[in-house]
Design a protein around this motif. Structure first.
Motif: not given
Length: 542
Positions: A44-45, A78, A89, A91, A93, A102, A104
């Motif tokens: 996870t970001l 995604h 961006e 990601a 996750p 996440v 954003l």
């Protein structure tokens, strides 16, 4: 072939999506090379830093439910930015619990998720949310129970499914992002998630490829709407499909196994690639509604020799009709590309005069990537004085001349075959006037194509009356033909006999068995430019 890289045979379930600035064709090339991506886990970001002019960020929580309604860790999700501060961006996750968060930046996003069942189960669920407006903390539930089957199948009950590709593009604010799913397994189900996008903002493609007892199938469909698909049912009948026959010739005994591929010309695809022994024919039934189609042929490879490749791109097909492309057969000779935007075969740019013309195109006019030849020479004369001689690739040479207007004679010749296998000889001699201009200009070159009916070994019946189609390409086809004569020879070009040309066909009788037919065309266009084209040992009799 077109810019995509088709997968041969079946492939594992594979998925990619385009990062900002990445072409969808490049993505599909990576599909062919990447292998299995499903099951990749990315952490996870971390939360984005606030302050210092950084855009506002929000927490996106994504819950994943399987077909039984239970949370699942069997997913690949995604999130790709489309517009706003989060436009760049991206990601992926993941948390094995099935719920992941996440942070954003604010913006419009594309979300897609592929869910797979437990080990031993079949079926894949692909859920696409083309419009995810992240302007506050948001929770999204990806629920496999909302999906419906992709039920696309050919009219042959026993046909074997090879692979399928679903591809979606979403456009907002002038920016397009995309995602896809590819599977070689049955049981794909799909669903739209979230609110509708703007009208026409979602484009989607589904292509499926099948192998049957005597035919293969390439079934493709396109959609433009404000939503992604939830399910798809298509059961085309045989009469609603178009037939494409791909014939691999073996002239002069060049047998072996090569490959053919077929795919739609437009949009993303992975294509169908099949082995084909020469001489031989592959038959593929395709969907006309998918638009134009591309076919590529790679000939049998010889030791220490690059494989020869031919292409026929962007050709139309029609329901109930058959389109045939024959590759690597006689009559070999010059051919010009008449498609819109094609590069001219000859160009004058200042004091530079360049020829770039397939001198050994096959009988259908397909240009080879690695023509079989034994010696090729191109010469240029200006007002009767030799400017230069170039040796190398047939029909390709560059010369430097002088600026003033002059009369030119450009001669290109090549001997077909390789070494002891050398056979026929192709020669084209053009005359024209030319002078340097303020911008590059096409040279007024023409060629003549002969299209006799030949078997896949490059032969025609001996002692038979024939009417060979004759076609003019290039400058004379545009400005007009002042005169055109055709001659044939049955002794390798030692003697020639002029033959009548009526309604675009040259009429003569072929010689006895095991002999060769040579052909010559002499053309003058309405502006005085000329061509003398000689094809010695153009084809054989049997």
């Amino acid at each position: 072939m077109n810019d995509s890289a088709p997968l041969r045979g079946t492939a594992p379930d594979t998925r990619r999506r385009t990062a900002p600035g990445t072409s969808r064709r490049a993505v599909l090339r990576s599909l062919a090379l990447a292998g299995v991506l499903a099951g990749t886990s990315l952490a996870t970001l971390p939360p984005a830093a606030a302050g210092n002019g950084a855009p506002e960020t929000y927490t996106l929580t994504i819950r994943h439910l399987d077909r039984a309604g239970a949370t699942t860790g069997g997913y690949l999700t995604h999130v790709t930015g489309i517009s706003g501060p989060g436009a760049s961006e991206e990601a992926t996750p993941y948390d094995e619990s099935g719920t992941v968060t996440v942070r954003l930046p604010e913006g419009r996003y594309l979300l897609d998720s592929t869910l797979s069942g437990p080990a031993g189960t079949t079926g894949t669920d692909w859920i696409v949310q083309p419009r995810l407006d992240l302007n506050r903390d948001t929770t999204v539930t990806v629920d496999a129970r909302t999906t419906a089957p992709v039920d696309v199948r050919p009219p042959e009950p026993g046909a074997r499914h090879l692979n399928s590709l679903g591809f979606v593009e979403v456009t907002h604010g002038g920016t397009t992002r995309s995602a896809n799913v590819m599977t070689s397994s049955p049981g794909l189900r799909v669903a739209h998630l979230g609110p509708d996008g703007e009208s026409g903002s979602v484009r989607e493609w589904f292509d499926t490829y099948w192998s049957g007892a005597s035919n293969d199938y390439a079934l493709g469909y396109t959609f433009t709407a404000e939503r992604a698909l939830t399910g798809l049912v298509r059961h085309p009948t045989a009469t609603s499909l178009a037939t494409v026959k791909i014939r691999a010739a073996a002239p002069e005994g060049t047998t072996g196994t090569g490959f053919v591929s077929i795919q739609p010309s437009a949009g993303p695809t992975v294509g169908l690639v099949r082995p084909l022994r020469a001489p031989g024919t592959a038959t593929v039934l395709v969907t006309p509604e998918r638009g134009l189609w591309d076919v590529d042929h790679t000939g049998p490879a010889a030791p220490e020799t690059p494989p020869n490749r031919y292409s026929a791109h962007a050709f139309p097909v029609h329901a109930g009709a058959t389109t045939t492309h024959t590759f690597d057969n006689a009559v070999f000779g010059p051919a010009l590309d008449a498609s819109p935007g094609a590069r001219p075969a000859g160009v004058r740019d200042g004091d530079t005069l360049a020829l770039d013309l397939p001198l050994l195109a096959d009988g259908d006019g397909h240009a080879p990537t690695a023509p079989r030849f034994h010696g090729a020479t191109t010469t240029l004369h200006r007002d009767g004085v030799l400017i230069g001689t170039r040796q190398g690739d047939p029909g390709r040479a560059t010369f430097t001349t002088t600026s003033g207007p002059a009369s030119y004679r450009l001669t290109a010749t090549a001997t077909r075959g390789d070494g002891a296998e050398a056979g026929g000889r192709v020669t084209a001699v053009w005359t024209f006037t030319s002078a340097a201009a303020s911008r590059p200009a096409a040279l007024p070159l023409s060629v003549v194509r002969f299209a006799p009916a030949l078997d896949l070994d490059g032969t025609a019946p001996a002692g038979a009356p024939v009417r060979v189609p004759v076609t003019v390409q290039g400058a004379a086809a545009v400005t007009g033909v002042r005169s055109l004569t055709v001659s044939m020879s049955a002794d390798g070009g030692s003697t020639w006999t002029r033959v009548p040309v009526v309604n675009g066909r040259a009429a003569f009788q072929t010689p006895g068995p095991g002999r060769s037919v040579s052909l010559r065309a002499e053309l003058t266009d309405t502006r005085g430019n000329t061509l003398t084209q000689t094809l010695r040992n153009a084809y054989r009799t049997r």
